[in-house]
Design a protein around this motif. Sequence first.
Motif, PDB file in Angstrom:
ATOM      1  N   ARG A   1       4.668   3.601  -6.895  1.00  0.00           N
ATOM      2  CA  ARG A   1       5.273   2.889  -8.016  1.00  0.00           C
ATOM      3  C   ARG A   1       6.070   3.816  -8.936  1.00  0.00           C
ATOM      4  O   ARG A   1       6.572   3.373  -9.978  1.00  0.00           O
TER       5      ARG A   1
ATOM      6  N   LYS B   1      -5.730  -1.347 -10.715  1.00  0.00           N
ATOM      7  CA  LYS B   1      -6.165  -2.699 -10.335  1.00  0.00           C
ATOM      8  C   LYS B   1      -5.842  -2.997  -8.872  1.00  0.00           C
ATOM      9  O   LYS B   1      -6.540  -3.785  -8.232  1.00  0.00           O
ATOM     10  N   ALA B   2      -4.784  -2.349  -8.375  1.00  0.00           N
ATOM     11  CA  ALA B   2      -4.393  -2.586  -6.969  1.00  0.00           C
ATOM     12  C   ALA B   2      -5.394  -1.986  -6.004  1.00  0.00           C
ATOM     13  O   ALA B   2      -5.534  -2.471  -4.882  1.00  0.00           O
TER      14      ALA B   2
ATOM     15  N   ALA C   1      -1.518  -0.975 -13.175  1.00  0.00           N
ATOM     16  CA  ALA C   1      -1.309  -1.707 -11.924  1.00  0.00           C
ATOM     17  C   ALA C   1      -1.921  -0.959 -10.740  1.00  0.00           C
ATOM     18  O   ALA C   1      -2.512  -1.574  -9.843  1.00  0.00           O
ATOM     19  N   ALA C   2      -1.783   0.371 -10.723  1.00  0.00           N
ATOM     20  CA  ALA C   2      -2.330   1.163  -9.617  1.00  0.00           C
ATOM     21  C   ALA C   2      -3.846   1.090  -9.574  1.00  0.00           C
ATOM     22  O   ALA C   2      -4.457   0.992  -8.498  1.00  0.00           O
TER      23      ALA C   2
ATOM     24  N   GLU D   1      -1.161   4.962  -4.772  1.00  0.00           N
ATOM     25  CA  GLU D   1      -0.543   3.721  -5.261  1.00  0.00           C
ATOM     26  C   GLU D   1       0.387   4.005  -6.435  1.00  0.00           C
ATOM     27  O   GLU D   1       1.488   3.441  -6.527  1.00  0.00           O
TER      28      GLU D   1
END
Length: 420
Positions: A380, A419-420, A416-417, A376
């Motif tokens: 990004r 949590k994704a 973000a990665a 992930e």
Amino acid sequence: MSKNADLHARRLAATPRGVGVLGDFFAERAENSLLWDAEGRRFIDFAAGIAVLNTGHRHPKVTAAVKAQLDAFSHTCYQVVPYEGYVRLAEKLNEIVPIDGPKKTAFFTTGAEAVENAVKVARAATGRSGIIAFSGAFHGRTLMGMALTGKVNPYKINFGPMPADVFHAPFPVHGVSVADSLKYVQHLFKADVDPKRVAAIIIEPVQGEGGFYVVPAELMAGLRKICDEHGILLIADEIQTGFARTGKTFAMEHHAVKADLVTMAKSLAGGFPLSALTGRAELMDAAAPGGLGGTYAGSPLAVAAALAVLEVIEEEQLNARAERLGAALKERLNSLKSAVPQIADVRGLGFMVAVEFNKPGSHEPDADFAKKVQTEAMKRGLILLTCGVYSNVIRFLAPLTIEDAVFAEALDILDAALKA
């Protein structure tokens, strides 16, 4: 077909699968902590060539030093026609490597070569053959390096038998205490090898591939005591930990005791292939003339780069910067524990930081989650590496020279990665 896809297809046809590759994109150019691929996509590089670029991609001072050396000469083979740069770099390392007494340094090309030659020097100096290493250790992909390495997959599969007289003790992690590790070394002396036949104990001050586990002070002190009692040499493998990564120029500076031999490579020359072995002078002189060296050992271009790297570390105060960056990264990771229950541990010295993932509510390693986070983040634009015996750890090896704004951007991508 895109340019990356075309290059990927050519790579698969032309190179063996045994050379594992993380990404399906190809580097076009790089600057400090940033890298652009063949199609112009921008990445933040938190792999840094596996800890090779503490001073970043193409540091101006390093680049200028290599260009100046290239204008003079590129190669003579030091053993045929020596040059001042080799001697000057040896003198500099002899000044700063944390070993007691007079020191001498020899140069090689890869970290594995430095380890191989440390074993050769230890055996020549002691007249003994046995070497003790630790579970989870990584010391290279050569036959002796593999034998010393404490991880089977992928490093040892189908490559046996390993060289003889190599023994492993458990590293103090996953329920193993420091007392357990030291007791097992003593057990080896009873069950497997006479201590009078052991030349050296080799250990990374912070395990690299093994998961960024920091050697406890009590373990290092205990090993030093065992070595002194039995006439065994202590080898510190600083190949990944060296050159400001841990907030000290060398990770052994975090310990009250010192090694007899220290191996170095990776960030020593800022991206140019160079490794070094520094040791007590009488030990380094044990090998006969011609016993050490190599055609490309101590490349003039890499030596020039290394001299510049040492200046950059001092001038830009990279030890202090490693501490600041590492503290900020650990703070961010720890703040995510409630939102990301897979986070089992955040650890490291300086900017040699790792996060370990287990399945929520258990001690079971979660390699799948680590891989998903890595994938992930890559999508990004952030390049990350995994490690650990169970492949459930992500390690962070960004250049110490990373710009503050880029570092902040990377932390947001990581957030973000996860949590994704």
